[in-house]
Structures are given as structure tokens and as C-alpha cells.
Design an enzyme around this catalytic site. Structure first.
Site, mmCIF file in Angstrom:
data_model
loop_
_atom_site.group_PDB
_atom_site.id
_atom_site.type_symbol
_atom_site.label_atom_id
_atom_site.label_comp_id
_atom_site.label_asym_id
_atom_site.label_seq_id
_atom_site.Cartn_x
_atom_site.Cartn_y
_atom_site.Cartn_z
ATOM 1 N N GLN A 93 19.835 -27.490 -1.462
ATOM 2 C CA GLN A 93 19.369 -26.426 -2.348
ATOM 3 C C GLN A 93 18.113 -26.886 -3.042
ATOM 4 O O GLN A 93 17.935 -28.073 -3.308
ATOM 5 C CB GLN A 93 20.435 -26.077 -3.391
ATOM 6 N N THR B 257 18.215 -21.883 -0.374
ATOM 7 C CA THR B 257 19.372 -22.676 0.028
ATOM 8 C C THR B 257 19.443 -22.730 1.550
ATOM 9 O O THR B 257 19.193 -21.726 2.215
ATOM 10 C CB THR B 257 20.666 -22.061 -0.533
ATOM 11 N N VAL B 258 19.794 -23.896 2.093
ATOM 12 C CA VAL B 258 19.884 -24.066 3.553
ATOM 13 C C VAL B 258 21.346 -24.274 3.943
ATOM 14 O O VAL B 258 22.046 -25.093 3.344
ATOM 15 C CB VAL B 258 19.033 -25.264 4.025
ATOM 16 N N ASP C 197 3.174 -29.694 0.943
ATOM 17 C CA ASP C 197 4.263 -30.415 0.270
ATOM 18 C C ASP C 197 4.754 -31.568 1.142
ATOM 19 O O ASP C 197 5.945 -31.702 1.405
ATOM 20 C CB ASP C 197 5.415 -29.465 -0.062
#
Length: 717
Positions: free
Chosen positions: A391, A396-397, A508
Site C-alpha cells: 500500500q 493498493t496492489v 521515482d
């Protein structure tokens, strides 16, 4: 519970499945929770010490005392009661307070009041930014005195009232940061000034808890956290919600689950339902027929979803038909409503544009599949909490298995800004076309939900961050493996920057966004903040996104993201591989917290080999290690123009590997297996989600007790 007579705890509340529901006698309903993955986020974490105290000690939201959790979005914490006594005739002023900024909590205007006790005393509360008075009141005395619990206060017509004589009170606004203070009125140059013992008390307290007749007034200087104070909280973070504006439209209601409603401030079950409105299936139908006192019925009572039907006894058959018809109508209405909602979200999320891109010859993106919501819901066992892989700030994965048996990672993203729909769809198309062995493959998406669902290939062996920093056995990242992984990541970023059909900036790059597959190969992941850029452009001007410790200082200052910003972040990853140290030192102040700064300073002071990881020093040849360190130094140059490109970085790293004779060598079985024994946080989904104090905390849940295809919970190298 601090006072069962004065407050009522939330009823019919439930915790997350498999989570502790109570601490002592206090219920802990979701979004609050005890333990990992039991709360919505870190602000709602509850710590329960039920082993060394009775009743148990509780804290929440970063260490604040927790007394109780009430209904309707309220919690009780401990506030300050301050008392100061002065016999010198000189003025006094003291400050105690609370700071809840950047949190979902603020002072409850409805439940609290500010109270001042003492003779000729001015008590007031102030804000932090300007130190200006926000509110307060004065308590006076005359020559006649009375006592409460042996302490002299003042005359009053009724000692139980706070009417200004010896005690005054005033409402409080919904503040997030405030301080309380007292000052004797004589200090301001009026009223009598004869010397006497002057004790003044000020506090903010639950208005139901405070009673002047029973309050234990102190006649010594003190500052005690013995006062219950009520805080309101919001489930969504918006500027209007934070002010406590209950009537404002505070959000999109996405937090309110089925059979519940809310304005983003708090959620509640709809009429005819009860339970926890923040949990899926949390609001359950009430059987009104089970309580005929509250739901009178002179005939036959039949419960229906959200209501009940009362019919005459002689028309039982007609009643049965009516009930069956109403149930069928309800189910049909529910299906039609669900279909319309899916169609609405599909259009809203750019589904028609994506279909057009897929069908066009120019798009040529047959590999980008559009999934149906039911297919992904079934794949994740209705988004079971046990399927959560990670998360973070971007969503959320979940781990899932498609009907064809493929294991996938399904990312439940945040809602897409309508003004960015076209850009979002273009990036889905671009990412689906990327076919690089060191980039996590995007298989497709689902646009039938409010927030899009992205489907990726499943990478089983954890993150590079875990392999570098969380080693639990003798087998660690060898120097050869570190060099190979660095080369693979550099090659992937070089491909994105210069070889993809449209240049893509990752934005990122960090070790938690580099995954390792079952052959221990690097896979660059998490393109939640990535942006494509026109070939004739050199930079993007955007709001600053990224992770502290990896963020390019030049980008942070200018808001202009270039390909060299990814190079800087990669440089930090290189330093992690060299030193085995995390990118932020929490124990150090200011700039000394940065691994990048620490690394550059060490090189300038000729202390490179003092800060390297022991295994790097032991296995790496000095010339190789110095070459990689020098490359990292150039990547971390504060002037972006002086940094190498990712293509140049890749060429240098590949050259080092070739010089070692490793360019096309097949690694041994021991080198390719992954060795994370208890993988969690396998998918860091947030561009600002780290363990170092960036915008959100990332939380991982264990994998399924019964794996979908093969057991991924234990690996060894």
C-alpha cells in the site's frame, strides 16, 4: 472507557478481518486498528499495552494518549490542565498545547469547552503561526471567598456553574494547533493589587466531563495531562474537511462502502442498516421484524433489504408475492444501477479513448487488454486483505490469478483527475508497448471502477531495498550481483529515456521500485508518477513528486524535471549498492541525513573505503569499486547538465562487466535464486510512500496462506 455515563462508544462497529477488536473494554473499529495492516493508515494506528497496566494504556496517531473511540467520528485523548500560582505581584504567562497539523484530527467544537479558574484571571488560547489570541474568558473575585475542596476561589451564586465568578468558560473552534495560557488581570494594570496567593488554572475539556462542584482544583503549580479532550477526525484529507466544516462537501464518498453514505467528513450506514460503513459489506441489513416494539406491526411483518413490510394476516399469499416481487425488483434495479455506474466510470476514465487507440492501426496496442471489473474482483477474491502485496500514496496492489492461470499484480490506483484523462490513457498505451526484460510489464487495465485498475506481471522475489538492507542470513548481495543489477537498471532507464517510441521519465527511481524476479533479475516498477514527453522537449514543469533521499535537488528547486533527474535518483541507488546504507539517516540532523551528501563528503575527505559495505570491500577489485563510486559521484552532481545520461551510465557499467568477463556468463543456481524468506512490501505503490518520513507510510501484508500457484513465501540463495 473514561466515563460510561457521559460518553457512548461506537456501537455495531467491527475491525478489519483477523484484527484485534478491543483494547480492554474499548472497541477499536476500522479505520482504527491494532497491528500491521489493521488500520487505514498510520494516523489511525492504535497501540495497546495490555500487559503492564490495567486498564490498558493506549496511544494513537504517532504516540498521543488514547482514552476512548466514540461514535460519529470522535476520539478522546488527554489534554493539559495548567495551574500557576504567583505571590510576587509580577505577571506570569505559561503555554501548553497540542499540534495536530498534517493529521486528520482537530479539536471538536461540539464536544469541548475552554475553562478558566481563579481570582481575577484571564485565560485564553492562541494559534501557533501568529501567536494571536483566538479566544478566552475572564474569571473574577470580590472580597467574599468560597472554597472548593479546600482551595479558595471566589464567590458565585451557584458553585456548580461557570458564570464568571471564580470560573468562566467559552466555546472552542475546530483548531489543529493551539496553546492555552493564563495571565493575572492585575498584571494588565487594573483591579486591586494587594499581595495574595494567586492560583490560576486553564484547560480545554470535554464539556460533559467537566463539573465545577466535583473538579479537583489544585493550589500548587502544575501541568498535568489529566483532562479528557475530544477530537473530531475526517476520513478524507481536504482543506474544507480539516477545518471541521461538517456541512462542506469534503470528498467523493469513496470511503463510504455499500449501504452507507457521507459527505467525506464521516460515513454512516443508511437507514435500515447497521455496522461499520468503512468496511466492505460493513453495513448489514437490520431485521426490523425482530424488534416489534421499535417497529410496530399489527399484521404479518416481513423484513426486506433496508426496511420491512407489514401486511394483514388474510393476505399472506399476496404479501409473499409482493415481497418476492420487491426482492426481484431490487435485484434488477441493483444490476442496472451497477451497469450504469460501470459505464459511467468507463467513460469518465477514458475508456472510449483507449478503445479508439487500441482499434486504430496507428496505436497498434493489441497487447493492452481491457479487463472487466468482475474478472479482477474474482482474481483477487473480492480484494481480500490477505491478497494485499503493498500500500502507498498511489494506491493498493493485490495479488491475483486470472482465469488462464497467470499470477498478476493488480494495482487499485487513486482516482484520476478528469483534466489528466487523455494523458493517463496515452501513458497506459505507451507503457503497454514497453517490452524490455528489465521493466515490469503492464498487461492491461480496467476502467469500470471509480479509480482505474492496472494489471502488471507478478514479480515474486521482493525489492532491491530488501535485499540490500534486510538481509537475514549469510547469503547477501555479492559484488558481481550488485554490479549486474546496477547495469540492468541503468539499461532499463536508458531504454525509457532514449529507445522507447516516446521518451518516458520515471520520476521515482529508488531501490523499493526495483523488483527482483525468480532469476534475480532487476525489474523497474511503479510508473504511477511517470510522464511521457514529446521528442522535441527537454523537461517537464510539474508539481514536485518523489521520495526524500532520492529527489533531485535541482528539480526540487525549479519544479522542472529532466532526464538528468532520473540520473540523480539512480546515483543514490548506486550509493546504496556500494555502502549498504539507507538513503536517509533518521538519527542525524539536517543535511547530514542524506546518504548522497554523506557519500560525496566522504569522497572529498578520501574516506571512500571507510563507508563501503564490507562485502563490497572484500569481493570487489579496488579499480572497479572506485570506477563505480566515481560514476555515482558524477550522477549526484548538483548541476544536472554535468551529470552523464543514462545511456552513458549504461555503457560505463557494461564496460566494467565486460572487462571482468561477465558480459554473457550464465549465473549459477545459487546466484539466481532470491533469498527473501518472508517477502512483504513487494510492491511499493506510492511515489511518496517510504519509511523515511515522506508524505505517506507504506504497509505490506503477508501473502496468501494458500498460494495461488507456487509458494512465494520462502526463498533462499
Amino acid at each position: 472507557m473514561y466515563s460510561e455515563e457521559l460518553t457512548v462508544s461506537a456501537t455495531a462497529t467491527t475491525a478489519q478481518p483477523r484484527c484485534q477488536e478491543k483494547c480492554g473494554n474499548v472497541s477499536i473499529p476500522y479505520p482504527f486498528g491494532i497491528g500491521a495492516n489493521c488500520s487505514k493508515n498510520s494516523w489511525f494506528n492504535v497501540f495497546c499495552n495490555d500487559t503492564s497496566s490495567n486498564p490498558p494504556e493506549m496511544s494513537f496517531g504517532g504516540g498521543r494518549d488514547l482514552v476512548d473511540i466514540l461514535a460519529e467520528g470522535k476520539v478522546v485523548t488527554r489534554g493539559w490542565s495548567i495551574t500557576r500560582c504567583d505571590t510576587s505581584g509580577e505577571g506570569f504567562r505559561i503555554f501548553y498545547g497540542h499540534n495536530f497539523t498534517s493529521s486528520p484530527y482537530f479539536l471538536s467544537q461540539e464536544s469541548n469547552k475552554f475553562i478558566t479558574l481563579g481570582c481575577d484571571n484571564l485565560g485564553y488560547f492562541i494559534g501557533s503561526s501568529s501567536y494571536q489570541t483566538i479566544g478566552g474568558c475572564m474569571s473574577f473575585c470580590n472580597t467574599t471567598e468560597f472554597k472548593i475542596n479546600g482551595t479558595k476561589l471566589a464567590v458565585t451564586t451557584n458553585p456548580s456553574e461557570c458564570n464568571g465568578f471564580g470560573c468562566c468558560s467559552t466555546p472552542v473552534p475546530p483548531l489543529q494547533e493551539f496553546y492555552i495560557t493564563t495571565r493575572h488581570i492585575n498584571d494588565l494594570g487594573f483591579l486591586r493589587d494587594e499581595p495574595s496567593t494567586r492560583c490560576a488554572t486553564a484547560l480545554i475539556a470535554d464539556r460533559k466531563w467537566f463539573n465545577l462542584s466535583s473538579y479537583q482544583v489544585k493550589n500548587i503549580e502544575s501541568a498535568d495531562r489529566d483532562v479528557p479532550m475530544v477530537l473530531d477526525w475526517v476520513i478524507e484529507f481536504s482543506s474544507t474537511c480539516k477545518t471541521g466544516n461538517v456541512s462542506a462537501n469534503c470528498g467523493s464518498n469513496t470511503e463510504c462502502k455499500e449501504h452507507s453514505s457521507g459527505n467525506g467528513y464521516v460515513c454512516e450506514c443508511k437507514k435500515g442498516y447497521q455496522g461499520n460503513p468503512y468496511l466492505p459489506q460493513g453495513c448489514q441489513d437490520i431485521d426490523e421484524c425482530a424488534d416489534l416494539k421499535a417497529n410496530p406491526c399489527d399484521g404479518v411483518c416481513t423484513n426486506i433489504p433496508g426496511d420491512y413490510v407489514c401486511s394483514c394476516v388474510g393476505s399472506s399469499l399476496a404479501l409473499l408475492i409482493a415481497v418476492l416481487a420487491s426482492i426481484c425488483f431490487y435485484q434488477l434495479h441493483k444490476k442496472l444501477k451497477s451497469k450504469k455506474i460501470k459505464e459511467k466510470f468507463f467513460k469518465q476514465n477514458g475508456g472510449l479513448l483507449l478503445q479508439q487507440q487500441i482499434s486504430s492501426e496507428e496505436g497498434n496496442v493489441e497487447q493492452a487488454k481491457i479487463f472487466h471489473a468482475e474478472e479482477l474482483e474474482k482474481a483477487t477474491d473480492h480484494y481480500n486483505v490477505n491478497r494485499i502485496l503493498g500500500q502507498g500514496g498511489q494506491g493498493t496492489v493485490y495479488k491475483g490469478m486470472l482465469t488462464d492461470g497467470r499470477i498478476v499484480a493488480i494495482k487499485k490506483s487513486k482516482k484520476v483527475d478528469e483534466s489528466q484523462i487523455e494523458q493517463f490513457i496515452n501513458e497506459v498505451v505507451i507503457l503497454s508497448q514497453i517490452n524490455h526484460r528489465n521493466v515490469v510489464k503492464l498487461l492491461g487495465c480496467c476502467l469500470e471502477t471509480e479509480a482505474p485498475l492496472l494489471v502488471y506481471e507478478f514479480i515474486p522475489c521482493g525489492t532491491l531495498f530488501q535485499h540490500i538492507h534486510d538481509q537475514s542470513d549469510n547469503m547477501s548481495c555479492t559484488w558481481n550481483n550488485r554490479l549486474r543489477i546496477a547495469t540492468e537498471v541503468a539499461g532499463a532507464l536508458s531504454y525509457l529515456h532514449s529507445a522507447a517510441s516516446t521518451p518516458i521519465y520515471h520520476r521515482d527511481v529508488k531501490s523499493t521500485n526495483i523488483l527482483l524476479d525468480d532469476k534475480y533479475r532487476a525489474k523497474v516498477s511503479d510508473f504511477g508518477t511517470s510522464r511521457s514527453i514529446a521528442v522535441d522537449k527537454t523537461h517537464l514543469t510539474t508539481a514536485v513528486h518523489g521520495t526524500f533521499g532520492y529527489l533531485d535537488p535541482e528539480y526540487y528547486q525549479s519544479s522542472q524535471f529532466t532526464e538528468k533527474s532520473d540520473v540523480y535518483s539512480f546515483g543514490v541507488v548506486l550509493v546504496e549498492l556500494l555502502t549498504g546504507k539507507e538513503p536517509i539517516f533518521l538519527s542525524r540532523p539536517g543535511e547530514q541525513r542524506s546518504l548522497a551528501t554523506y557519500f560525496l563528503t566522504s569522497i572529498e575527505e578520501n574516506r571512500l573505503f571507510e563507508i563501503l559495505d564490507a562485502q563490497v570491500v572484500k569481493e570487489g577489485e579496488k579499480v572497479e569499486v572506485e570506477a563505480v563510486a566515481y560514476l555515482a559521484k558524477r550522477c549526484l552532481n548538483l548541476n544536472g547538465k554535468k551529470r552523464p545520461t543514462m545511456k552513458e551510465v549504461t555503457i560505463e557499467l557494461e564496460g566494467l562487466r565486460i572487462s571482468k568477463g561477465q558480459a554473457f556468463v550464465q549465473e549459477t543456481h545459487q546466484e539466481v535464486e532470491c533469498f527473501i524468506r518472508q517477502p512483504s512490501n513487494l510492491w511499493d505503490t506510492g511515489s511518496t510512500s517510504t519509511r523515511y518520513g515522506s508524505l505517506e507510510n507504506s504497509v505490506g501484508l503477508p501473502l496468501d496462506d494458500k498460494p495461488l500457484l507456487h509458494n512465494t513465501s520462502s526463498y533462499s540463495c
